[in-house]
Write a protein that holds these residues in place. Structure first.
Motif, PDB file in Angstrom:
ATOM      1  N   GLN A  15       0.808  -1.204   0.000  1.00 56.30           N
ATOM      2  CA  GLN A  15       0.000   0.000   0.000  1.00 56.30           C
ATOM      3  C   GLN A  15       0.851   1.269   0.000  1.00 56.30           C
ATOM      4  N   VAL A  16       1.771   1.353  -0.972  1.00 55.33           N
ATOM      5  CA  VAL A  16       2.608   2.550  -1.072  1.00 55.33           C
ATOM      6  C   VAL A  16       2.172   3.367  -2.265  1.00 55.33           C
ATOM      7  N   SER A  17       2.436   4.647  -2.229  1.00 58.30           N
ATOM      8  CA  SER A  17       2.106   5.501  -3.362  1.00 58.30           C
ATOM      9  C   SER A  17       3.106   5.281  -4.468  1.00 58.30           C
ATOM     10  N   ASN A  18       2.758   5.724  -5.684  1.00 55.83           N
ATOM     11  CA  ASN A  18       3.629   5.521  -6.834  1.00 55.83           C
ATOM     12  C   ASN A  18       4.989   6.174  -6.618  1.00 55.83           C
ATOM     13  N   SER A  19       5.005   7.327  -5.959  1.00 53.88           N
ATOM     14  CA  SER A  19       6.265   8.018  -5.739  1.00 53.88           C
ATOM     15  C   SER A  19       7.168   7.264  -4.780  1.00 53.88           C
ATOM     16  N   GLN A  20       6.601   6.355  -3.982  1.00 62.01           N
ATOM     17  CA  GLN A  20       7.375   5.614  -3.011  1.00 62.01           C
ATOM     18  C   GLN A  20       7.805   4.241  -3.520  1.00 62.01           C
ATOM     19  N   VAL A  23      12.848   2.298  -6.828  1.00 61.23           N
ATOM     20  CA  VAL A  23      13.306   2.514  -8.200  1.00 61.23           C
ATOM     21  C   VAL A  23      13.708   1.205  -8.854  1.00 61.23           C
ATOM     22  N   GLU A  24      14.297   0.297  -8.083  1.00 61.60           N
ATOM     23  CA  GLU A  24      14.823  -0.945  -8.667  1.00 61.60           C
ATOM     24  C   GLU A  24      13.750  -1.914  -9.143  1.00 61.60           C
ATOM     25  N   ILE A  25      12.491  -1.696  -8.775  1.00 58.58           N
ATOM     26  CA  ILE A  25      11.449  -2.618  -9.238  1.00 58.58           C
ATOM     27  C   ILE A  25      10.648  -2.033 -10.397  1.00 58.58           C
ATOM     28  N   ARG A  26      10.973  -0.819 -10.797  1.00 61.00           N
ATOM     29  CA  ARG A  26      10.245  -0.221 -11.909  1.00 61.00           C
ATOM     30  C   ARG A  26      10.775  -0.772 -13.227  1.00 61.00           C
ATOM     31  N   GLY A  27       9.916  -0.760 -14.224  1.00 62.51           N
ATOM     32  CA  GLY A  27      10.327  -1.239 -15.539  1.00 62.51           C
ATOM     33  C   GLY A  27       9.369  -2.282 -16.083  1.00 62.51           C
ATOM     34  N   LYS A  67       2.869  -1.898 -16.367  1.00 64.77           N
ATOM     35  CA  LYS A  67       2.433  -1.609 -15.001  1.00 64.77           C
ATOM     36  C   LYS A  67       2.462  -2.816 -14.081  1.00 64.77           C
ATOM     37  N   GLY A  68       2.885  -3.965 -14.603  1.00 68.62           N
ATOM     38  CA  GLY A  68       2.836  -5.190 -13.810  1.00 68.62           C
ATOM     39  C   GLY A  68       3.587  -5.099 -12.503  1.00 68.62           C
ATOM     40  N   ASN A  69       4.769  -4.517 -12.527  1.00 67.40           N
ATOM     41  CA  ASN A  69       5.545  -4.402 -11.295  1.00 67.40           C
ATOM     42  C   ASN A  69       4.819  -3.564 -10.247  1.00 67.40           C
ATOM     43  N   GLU A  70       4.261  -2.467 -10.679  1.00 68.79           N
ATOM     44  CA  GLU A  70       3.548  -1.593  -9.744  1.00 68.79           C
ATOM     45  C   GLU A  70       2.326  -2.297  -9.158  1.00 68.79           C
ATOM     46  N   LYS A  85      11.874  -8.746  -6.628  1.00 69.19           N
ATOM     47  CA  LYS A  85      12.601  -8.961  -7.878  1.00 69.19           C
ATOM     48  C   LYS A  85      12.894 -10.436  -8.111  1.00 69.19           C
ATOM     49  N   GLN A  86      13.215 -11.166  -7.060  1.00 67.88           N
ATOM     50  CA  GLN A  86      13.488 -12.602  -7.197  1.00 67.88           C
ATOM     51  C   GLN A  86      12.256 -13.344  -7.684  1.00 67.88           C
ATOM     52  N   VAL A  87      11.103 -13.011  -7.104  1.00 64.16           N
ATOM     53  CA  VAL A  87       9.858 -13.668  -7.516  1.00 64.16           C
ATOM     54  C   VAL A  87       9.514 -13.324  -8.950  1.00 64.16           C
TER      55      VAL A  87
END
Length: 210
Positions: A15-20, A23-27, A67-70, A85-87
């Motif tokens: 339950q975090v906002s997009n800004s939070q 960075v390493e899980i974006r993409g 958007k899958g990561n988010e 990231k491992q999963v």
């Protein structure tokens, strides 16, 4: 970022906002893109079922990749960004393996069907007549080689029909053969056999079409 304890005492994040978002899980998420609804079930992202809606499915596949990561980060609890990231790497690998299997199956199926066409009497009769045609020989030479066959063959007991097309190549040029044949009492008869030449808009009619 808020954190809490899971039932096994490990830190989890949700339950975090997009800004939070770390960075390493974006993409791009290959697992979400390749496995769509299967990935959606495994990551509690049930909007992935939109891939079953005609007209929306292609857009949804792209959205899953982008958007899958988010979505996965928000919908499940994770021990850490590295755990996430491992999963997702496992989902990516599963997606690549699944896609590879599908591609191999399709290639085997296509070449298997082509082999069946080339073993059919309808094809063999047509290729023999095309190869023996003096007009064809004068235009593209001899001997001839045939290429990939497209079309259909349907049979019902001793009867059937065949509608096929395939390229032929000789020492002097190329052409495309189109045929229609029917089978009665296990005997194939050509009802239409036409050779269209690639270099010029001309053709050789070996068996006139009705």
């Amino acid at each position: 970022m808020s954190d809490k304890k899971s039932s096994n005492g490990q830190n989890t994040y949700s339950q975090v906002s997009n800004s939070q978002l770390p960075v390493e899980i974006r993409g791009w998420n290959w697992g979400a893109f390749l496995l769509s609804w299967i990935w959606g079930i495994g990551n509690d992202t049930y909007r992935a079922f939109w891939v079953f809606v005609p007209g929306v499915n292609i857009v949804m596949l792209i959205a899953l990749g982008l958007k899958g990561n988010e979505w996965a980060w928000r919908h499940r609890e994770w021990q850490s960004a590295e755990h996430f990231k491992q999963v997702q790497r496992k989902w990516r690998n599963a997606g690549f393996i699944f896609t590879g299997i599908i591609v191999v199956f399709c290639v085997i199926s296509v070449f298997g069907i082509n082999a069946l066409f080339k073993n059919s009497d309808a094809y063999k009769v047509s290729f023999a007549q095309v190869s023996d045609s003096k007009e064809v020989q004068s235009r593209i030479g001899s001997p001839l080689d045939s290429g990939f066959i497209i079309g259909s063959i349907t049979t019902s007991g001793p009867d059937g029909t065949a509608s096929l097309a395939y390229p032929v190549e000789g020492p002097k040029g190329e052409a495309k053969v189109a045929l229609y044949a029917s089978k009665k009492l296990n005997k194939w008869t050509l009802e239409c056999l036409v050779v269209n030449y690639k270099s010029v808009e001309e053709q050789t009619i070996i068996v006139p079409c009705d």
